[in-house]
Design a protein around this motif. Structure first.
Motif, PDB file in Angstrom:
ATOM      1  N   LEU A 164     -33.784  13.839  40.586  1.00 18.39           N
ATOM      2  CA  LEU A 164     -32.752  12.807  40.665  1.00 18.39           C
ATOM      3  C   LEU A 164     -32.523  12.166  39.309  1.00 18.39           C
ATOM      4  O   LEU A 164     -31.382  11.845  38.946  1.00 18.39           O
ATOM      5  CB  LEU A 164     -33.154  11.746  41.696  1.00 18.39           C
ATOM      6  N   ALA A 165     -33.623  11.969  38.561  1.00 14.67           N
ATOM      7  CA  ALA A 165     -33.481  11.372  37.232  1.00 14.67           C
ATOM      8  C   ALA A 165     -32.632  12.273  36.346  1.00 14.67           C
ATOM      9  O   ALA A 165     -31.787  11.795  35.593  1.00 14.67           O
ATOM     10  CB  ALA A 165     -34.858  11.158  36.607  1.00 14.67           C
ATOM     11  N   ARG A 166     -32.894  13.596  36.449  1.00 16.99           N
ATOM     12  CA  ARG A 166     -32.092  14.527  35.649  1.00 16.99           C
ATOM     13  C   ARG A 166     -30.625  14.456  36.052  1.00 16.99           C
ATOM     14  O   ARG A 166     -29.737  14.419  35.206  1.00 16.99           O
ATOM     15  CB  ARG A 166     -32.612  15.958  35.827  1.00 16.99           C
ATOM     16  N   PHE A 167     -30.413  14.375  37.380  1.00 14.53           N
ATOM     17  CA  PHE A 167     -29.039  14.251  37.879  1.00 14.53           C
ATOM     18  C   PHE A 167     -28.387  12.992  37.309  1.00 14.53           C
ATOM     19  O   PHE A 167     -27.262  13.012  36.817  1.00 14.53           O
ATOM     20  CB  PHE A 167     -29.075  14.205  39.414  1.00 14.53           C
ATOM     21  N   ASP A 168     -29.164  11.906  37.344  1.00 14.69           N
ATOM     22  CA  ASP A 168     -28.657  10.621  36.858  1.00 14.69           C
ATOM     23  C   ASP A 168     -28.321  10.714  35.370  1.00 14.69           C
ATOM     24  O   ASP A 168     -27.258  10.282  34.930  1.00 14.69           O
ATOM     25  CB  ASP A 168     -29.709   9.546  37.109  1.00 14.69           C
ATOM     26  N   ASP A 169     -29.274  11.314  34.607  1.00 12.93           N
ATOM     27  CA  ASP A 169     -29.090  11.379  33.157  1.00 12.93           C
ATOM     28  C   ASP A 169     -27.894  12.231  32.781  1.00 12.93           C
ATOM     29  O   ASP A 169     -27.128  11.869  31.890  1.00 12.93           O
ATOM     30  CB  ASP A 169     -30.340  11.961  32.491  1.00 12.93           C
ATOM     31  N   HIS A 170     -27.790  13.375  33.442  1.00 17.81           N
ATOM     32  CA  HIS A 170     -26.787  14.318  32.967  1.00 17.81           C
ATOM     33  C   HIS A 170     -25.447  14.164  33.655  1.00 17.81           C
ATOM     34  O   HIS A 170     -24.423  14.141  32.982  1.00 17.81           O
ATOM     35  CB  HIS A 170     -27.304  15.759  33.132  1.00 17.81           C
ATOM     36  N   VAL A 171     -25.477  14.009  34.976  1.00 13.39           N
ATOM     37  CA  VAL A 171     -24.204  14.003  35.680  1.00 13.39           C
ATOM     38  C   VAL A 171     -23.568  12.615  35.670  1.00 13.39           C
ATOM     39  O   VAL A 171     -22.482  12.416  35.127  1.00 13.39           O
ATOM     40  CB  VAL A 171     -24.388  14.515  37.131  1.00 13.39           C
ATOM     41  N   ILE A 172     -24.338  11.622  36.217  1.00 18.50           N
ATOM     42  CA  ILE A 172     -23.726  10.295  36.336  1.00 18.50           C
ATOM     43  C   ILE A 172     -23.543   9.674  34.955  1.00 18.50           C
ATOM     44  O   ILE A 172     -22.455   9.229  34.581  1.00 18.50           O
ATOM     45  CB  ILE A 172     -24.594   9.403  37.231  1.00 18.50           C
ATOM     46  N   ASP A 173     -24.668   9.700  34.170  1.00 20.10           N
ATOM     47  CA  ASP A 173     -24.601   9.123  32.839  1.00 20.10           C
ATOM     48  C   ASP A 173     -23.566   9.861  32.006  1.00 20.10           C
ATOM     49  O   ASP A 173     -22.817   9.247  31.240  1.00 20.10           O
ATOM     50  CB  ASP A 173     -25.981   9.242  32.184  1.00 20.10           C
ATOM     51  N   GLY A 174     -23.547  11.170  32.168  1.00 20.94           N
ATOM     52  CA  GLY A 174     -22.588  11.970  31.412  1.00 20.94           C
ATOM     53  C   GLY A 174     -21.167  11.550  31.740  1.00 20.94           C
ATOM     54  O   GLY A 174     -20.331  11.414  30.839  1.00 20.94           O
ATOM     55  N   ALA A 175     -20.916  11.297  33.026  1.00 23.06           N
ATOM     56  CA  ALA A 175     -19.569  10.883  33.413  1.00 23.06           C
ATOM     57  C   ALA A 175     -19.224   9.550  32.770  1.00 23.06           C
ATOM     58  O   ALA A 175     -18.125   9.375  32.219  1.00 23.06           O
ATOM     59  CB  ALA A 175     -19.483  10.769  34.934  1.00 23.06           C
ATOM     60  N   VAL A 176     -20.201   8.619  32.810  1.00 23.32           N
ATOM     61  CA  VAL A 176     -19.947   7.312  32.196  1.00 23.32           C
ATOM     62  C   VAL A 176     -19.643   7.480  30.720  1.00 23.32           C
ATOM     63  O   VAL A 176     -18.700   6.890  30.172  1.00 23.32           O
ATOM     64  CB  VAL A 176     -21.165   6.389  32.410  1.00 23.32           C
ATOM     65  N   ARG A 177     -20.476   8.310  30.061  1.00 25.00           N
ATOM     66  CA  ARG A 177     -20.266   8.492  28.609  1.00 25.00           C
ATOM     67  C   ARG A 177     -18.912   9.132  28.328  1.00 25.00           C
ATOM     68  O   ARG A 177     -18.254   8.778  27.358  1.00 25.00           O
ATOM     69  CB  ARG A 177     -21.377   9.363  28.038  1.00 25.00           C
ATOM     70  N   THR A 178     -18.532  10.066  29.192  1.00 23.68           N
ATOM     71  CA  THR A 178     -17.235  10.707  28.981  1.00 23.68           C
ATOM     72  C   THR A 178     -16.115   9.683  29.088  1.00 23.68           C
ATOM     73  O   THR A 178     -15.198   9.662  28.265  1.00 23.68           O
ATOM     74  CB  THR A 178     -17.028  11.808  30.037  1.00 23.68           C
ATOM     75  N   VAL A 179     -16.243   8.787  30.091  1.00 26.41           N
ATOM     76  CA  VAL A 179     -15.217   7.757  30.251  1.00 26.41           C
ATOM     77  C   VAL A 179     -15.149   6.898  28.993  1.00 26.41           C
ATOM     78  O   VAL A 179     -14.068   6.611  28.452  1.00 26.41           O
ATOM     79  CB  VAL A 179     -15.529   6.901  31.501  1.00 26.41           C
ATOM     80  N   ALA A 180     -16.359   6.507  28.497  1.00 27.65           N
ATOM     81  CA  ALA A 180     -16.384   5.653  27.313  1.00 27.65           C
ATOM     82  C   ALA A 180     -15.757   6.370  26.124  1.00 27.65           C
ATOM     83  O   ALA A 180     -14.978   5.786  25.366  1.00 27.65           O
ATOM     84  CB  ALA A 180     -17.819   5.266  26.994  1.00 27.65           C
TER      85      ALA A 180
END
Lengths: 599, 458
Positions: free
Chosen positions: A517-533
């Motif tokens: 889940l942490a990997r999912f959080d780091d790469h998918v969710i966090d990645g999406a946030v970073r992409t938005v930023a």
């Protein structure tokens, strides 16, 4: 006198908290507080104070001392005093911390057994768990002890979640939190609440499948073990089941389930105890096994017998652990092989330990012989009866193994320190209790006892008593004959491999899932946030060049214009009076023209 | 109309102030220089007694004394505001004039000017108005030159020449109006239909705008504020305004309303010019006294707004009275900070936040108060003024006032910024600092209690 109800748990908790902060004269203060608590407990058992208040709007909470609570508070207070006297002789490091934690631990147990609702119970329950963690890891500098404390804590905590489930179910099902009203719950909620209660109690009482944490709990100092294994902590689980026995009975399924869990624990952990090579581990496994009889009693139900078993076992087990602790501190070992002859070196400890061990074995006329049979008398299921009897025989075996080991002559003389007065002091009274509590089994006394608890149960029959006494005697004699030498089976010595099993079946998958889940959080969710930023910044860069410079220029131009106007506005202020007068005249004339024009 | 009311006790607050001034003057003549502080106590006591008398009078029904002096809500407010402001000035003056050989004169002149201001506010007759104008002005000229230094003398002369010239214009206006209407009492002035009435309005305005410090009679304000002593500057930019604006309110509702002229757009133009010119000229001032002077000019512009709509909306009177009281307290607080620090240049306030944080807080509250920031009293006053303008059909004037307010933030912040930066040793006058704190507390109290005050006032 209502005040006595909150005062009883509050005194040790507050005093313990103060000791944690001040850390002065800790043993003396702790002994004084424990003694006063004994007086308070006896007084409370006589007066029966009760206090009710509204904990949340519409939810009643309270503290009350009824028959069961009266027995529990006196037991807890007396055992705590005995253990603290012993500890005052043995613990000479971080005294403030040790005695502070012990007092809070005791206070939390007192609150647990007097709470009439799930909120207070839950609070006390949690505090007790936290204190057990701190006490097991008391010598935190030694490697492995903190891990043991954590393991014990996390395991009991996992069971504790059941109590939250039960509280939630009670609120959702009947808008109540009081223990007494749980029986009135309707179908789905009743089962949910009961399942939660059973899970929490089995966890706290180290019943199968949670038993392994008690092995780990041996990392704590001996007085901690003596208190944790007798009148507090593990006893809390048994108490909760005895207290809620009507709820268990109301469900139909929970009674047999609990009974079987208790009987299975008594049998399997009895076998584990027999296979131990370490005295404290043997005693720990025997605790699980003996608590199995109390859990069985709650399931059958035989509340009177179960409670008697609890009280008698508290005296016996604290006595045995204090004896083991005395040898650990003087001889520096708890391995059975190295404890040969220990009883001969320290006759007082040896004799009292012997009385405790014989009681544990269920030999007549000692206490556990009677109380165990008071439980067994209520068992109707023949299979369950046989399992319980076998468990009783195993109890005789492991008790006899411990007894014969310490009384066998020592192969060689080892260095040994003398035993202090404080450490010897609590042993004879506890031995007296361990030996004599069997009088509860006399029919007249047992009736009074059952009335006190408000739970009539079958009196142990003479025939059964004789039969189980004989069986225990036979087993003890056999073991003594064999000089306690058993072939050791790895699975049993290793506590049925429960801990590795739990780690492999629950812990590893949990951490693996968490990592995933942490990997999912780091790469998918966090990645999406970073992409938005990143996208926003890019958009901002695009927007900046034509638009913002335009707006900026506008603002600058406005500021500059106003600034120039400001300079212009100061022009008339020449500092010369005649220009002032001329300007005023001109302005007045203009105004006069204006007013004539605009009329 | 019910018979003539000639009870002197109706003027008890004014009489008490006069008594204090006369007693102070007589005592000052005979007291040795080191004991002249006593005169300050006499004057202060007279003011406190007058305040008490005002409080008592406020609970009596309104009346017209001697057919020439109105005792009503505007007069009560003017009395109380003038007295409280004068008391604050006296405390400031006592610290500055200690052991000055003309210490007694200072207190007496301040008291007489304050008396003139109160009568200006209460005047119900054009002749009383003229007399009050002179009583309020002449002691102020003397005060401006009190220090007898070059700057003070120049300031006094400019002040006097402006005052005399515009006073003559006002007298001409009074004469003209008397000729048109045949009477000087407000209550007897009937509707006048004449082209000359407009001229009379302009001439009357000339004198009152001089007292109020409005365009085009504002030229004295920056020069006097910079040239005279700081205490005097605080007094002349604050207290005479109170009387001038209440007198303007009375004139507008009782005299101008009966004249067939376009006096409302005229005053609206004057208000716009006053607030805009004051704000623009304050923009790049490096001298805090000149900055405050222009700030008071812009405040006079805001205060003219309710005059424009007087008689057209219920809100005009409470707006003006509340604003003028709030402004007086807040402006005095700002001047008290200047007195406490003793610096005239913006650079002199560098690092004040380190050495005197309480004083900087007081300065910030006063300056943001002058901008009109909640929860200070001026905020409530400004809201009332804007509401009155809107309600009275002068929405564009409200917009002008808001634009000006936004612009004014710039120069007030120019003063606050150096105070919060850097470090510099500063010695602070304790007494003046205490006055500043008191003014801040009053301003905040007035702001917080505005609801109750306006409710009971109505």
């Amino acid at each position: 006198m209502t005040l006595l109800a909150p005062l009883l748990p509050a005194l040790p908790v507050v005093a313990g908290g103060a000791l944690l902060l001040v850390r002065r004269a800790a043993p003396a203060v702790a002994l004084l507080v424990a003694a006063v608590t004994v007086v308070q407990a006896v007084l409370a058992a006589v007066v029966r104070p009760a206090l009710t208040f509204e904990v949340f709007t519409g939810y009643q909470a309270g503290l009350a001392v009824d028959g069961l609570s009266a027995v529990m508070v006196v037991t807890v207070a007396v055992i705590a005093l005995a253990v603290l006297v012993f500890a005052a002789g043995e613990i000479h490091e971080s005294e403030g911390r040790f005695f502070g934690l012990m007092l809070i631990f005791t206070g939390a147990m007192l609150l647990t057994v007097t709470a009439t609702d799930l909120v207070l119970l839950l609070m006390a329950w949690e505090v007790m768990g936290a204190m057990s963690y701190a006490l097991i890891g008391f010598r935190w500098r030694d490697p492995g002890r903190v891990r043991s404390g954590t393991l014990a804590f996390v395991t009991t905590r996992a069971g504790d979640l059941g109590l939250y489930l039960a509280a939630g179910g009670a609120v959702a099902g009947a808008h109540t939190l009081t223990l007494a009203s749980l029986t009135t719950l309707n179908a789905p909620w009743l089962h949910l609440v009961t399942a939660g209660l059973v899970a929490a109690a089995l966890g706290k009482s180290a019943q199968l499948p949670f038993s392994f944490w008690l092995s780990r709990a041996m990392a704590g100092p001996s007085p901690v073990s003596a208190l944790l294994h007798s009148a507090t902590m593990v006893a809390a689980g048994a108490y909760l089941l005895l207290r809620t026995a009507p709820v268990l009975a109301a469900t139909g399924w929970a009674g047999p389930l609990v009974a079987w869990a208790g009987a299975a624990t008594a049998l399997l952990l009895g076998a584990v105890a027999v296979a131990q090579r370490d005295l404290k581990q043997l005693l720990a496994a025997s605790t699980c096994a003996q608590l199995g009889f109390m859990v069985l009693a709650a399931g059958v139900p035989a509340v009177a017998g179960g409670t008697a078993q609890l009280v008698a076992h508290a005296a016996v087990k604290s006595l045995l652990f204090l004896g083991a602790g005395a040898w650990l501190s003087t001889l520096g070992t708890q391995r059975l092989a190295e404890l040969r002859g220990a009883a001969r070196r320290y006759p007082l400890v040896g004799v009292t330990f012997g009385i405790g061990a014989l009681a544990l074995a269920g030999l007549p006329p000692l206490s556990l012989w009677v109380t165990k049979d008071a439980v067994l008398a209520a068992v109707d299921d023949p299979v369950l009866s046989v399992v319980s009897l076998a468990a009783g025989a195993l109890a005789a075996a492991y008790a006899a193994k411990a007894l014969i080991t310490v009384w066998l002559p020592a192969p060689e003389q080892r260095d040994a320190a003398p035993l202090g007065l404080l450490e010897r002091l609590p042993l004879p009274p506890l031995a007296l209790l361990a030996a004599s509590l069997g009088i509860l089994g006399l029919p007249a006394l047992f009736d009074a006892w059952a009335r006190l608890l408000g739970a009539p149960g079958p009196v142990p029959e003479a025939g059964e008593l004789a039969w189980s006494g004989l069986l225990a005697l036979a087993v003890v004699l056999l073991v003594i004959r064999a000089r306690g030498a058993f072939g050791e089976i790895g699975v049993l010595t290793g506590w049925l491999r429960l801990e590795p099993l739990a780690v492999a079946a629950i812990w590893r998958p949990l951490t693996a899932a968490a990592r995933a889940l942490a990997r999912f959080d780091d790469h998918v969710i966090d990645g999406a946030v970073r992409t938005v930023a990143r996208a926003a910044k890019a958009a901002a860069r695009i927007a900046r060049s034509p638009f913002e410079s335009g707006v900026d220029g506008l603002v600058r131009a406005a500021a500059g214009g106003v600034g120039r106007l400001g300079a212009l506005a100061r022009k008339p202020q020449t500092g010369q009076v005649h220009t002032y007068l001329a300007q005023a005249t001109v302005a007045a004339a203009v105004l006069a023209i204006v007013i004539v024009l605009v009329r | 109309m019910t018979g003539m009311n000639e009870n002197p006790l109706d003027l008890l607050p004014e009489l008490l102030i006069l008594l204090g001034a006369v007693a102070g003057l007589l005592a000052g003549l005979f007291l040795p220089r080191r004991r002249q502080r006593l005169v300050g106590w006499i004057c202060g006591t007279a003011l406190v007694a007058a305040l008490a008398a005002t409080a008592v009078a406020a609970f009596r029904p309104d009346l017209m004394a001697f057919e020439a002096y109105a005792v009503d809500l505007p007069t009560h407010v003017a009395r109380a505001t003038v007295i409280v402001a004068t008391l604050l000035v006296l405390v400031l003056a006592a610290g500055w004039a200690r052991d000055h050989h003309r210490e007694a004169e200072l207190y007496v002149l301040v008291l007489l000017a304050a008396l003139g201001t109160v009568i200006l506010a209460g005047a119900g007759d054009l002749l009383v108005l003229v007399a009050a104008y002179l009583l309020a002005s002449i002691p102020a000229y003397a005060l401006a030159g009190f220090a007898k230094d070059a700057a003070g003398t120049e300031a006094a002369l400019k002040y006097y020449l402006m005052g005399a010239f515009l006073g003559v214009l006002m007298l001409a206006g009074v004469t003209l109006l008397y000729g048109l209407a045949g009477t000087t009492a407000y209550q007897d002035l009937g509707p006048v239909r004449s082209g000359a009435a407009g001229l009379a309005v302009v001439l009357l305005l000339a004198g009152l705008l001089f007292k109020a410090g409005g365009v085009p009679a504002h030229f004295w304000v920056p020069d006097v504020t910079e040239g005279a002593s700081r205490v005097v500057a605080a007094f002349v930019t604050t207290v005479p305004k109170i009387g001038a604006f209440v007198a303007l309110l009375r004139l507008a509702t009782e005299v101008f309303a009966g004249l067939d002229t376009g006096w409302r757009p005229l005053i609206a133009i004057v208000a716009t010019a006053t607030m805009t010119l004051g704000n623009l000229a304050a923009f790049h001032q490096d001298n805090v006294r000149r900055l405050l002077a222009y700030s008071t000019i812009s405040q006079a512009g805001y205060l003219l707004v309710p005059i424009v709509v007087a008689g057209r909306t219920e809100l005009a009177e409470p707006a003006l009275l509340f604003y003028v009281a709030a402004y007086a307290i807040t402006n005095l607080g700002a001047f008290a900070v200047v007195l406490a620090v003793g610096e005239d240049l913006l650079a002199g306030y560098a690092g004040l936040a380190r050495s005197a944080p309480g004083l900087v807080l007081a300065l910030i509250v006063c300056l943001l108060g002058l901008v009109g920031t909640p929860p200070t009293a001026v905020f409530v006053g400004k809201v009332l003024v804007l509401a009155a303008a809107w309600d009275g059909g002068y929405a564009w004037l409200a917009v002008v006032a808001v634009v000006n307010t936004v612009a004014s933030v710039f120069y007030y912040l120019r003063w606050i910024r150096p105070a919060l930066q850097g470090a510099g040793p500063a010695t602070v006058s304790r007494a003046a600092a205490r006055v500043a704190y008191l003014a801040v507390a009053l301003s905040l109290l007035l702001g917080a209690g505005s609801g109750a005050l306006l409710y009971y006032g109505a």
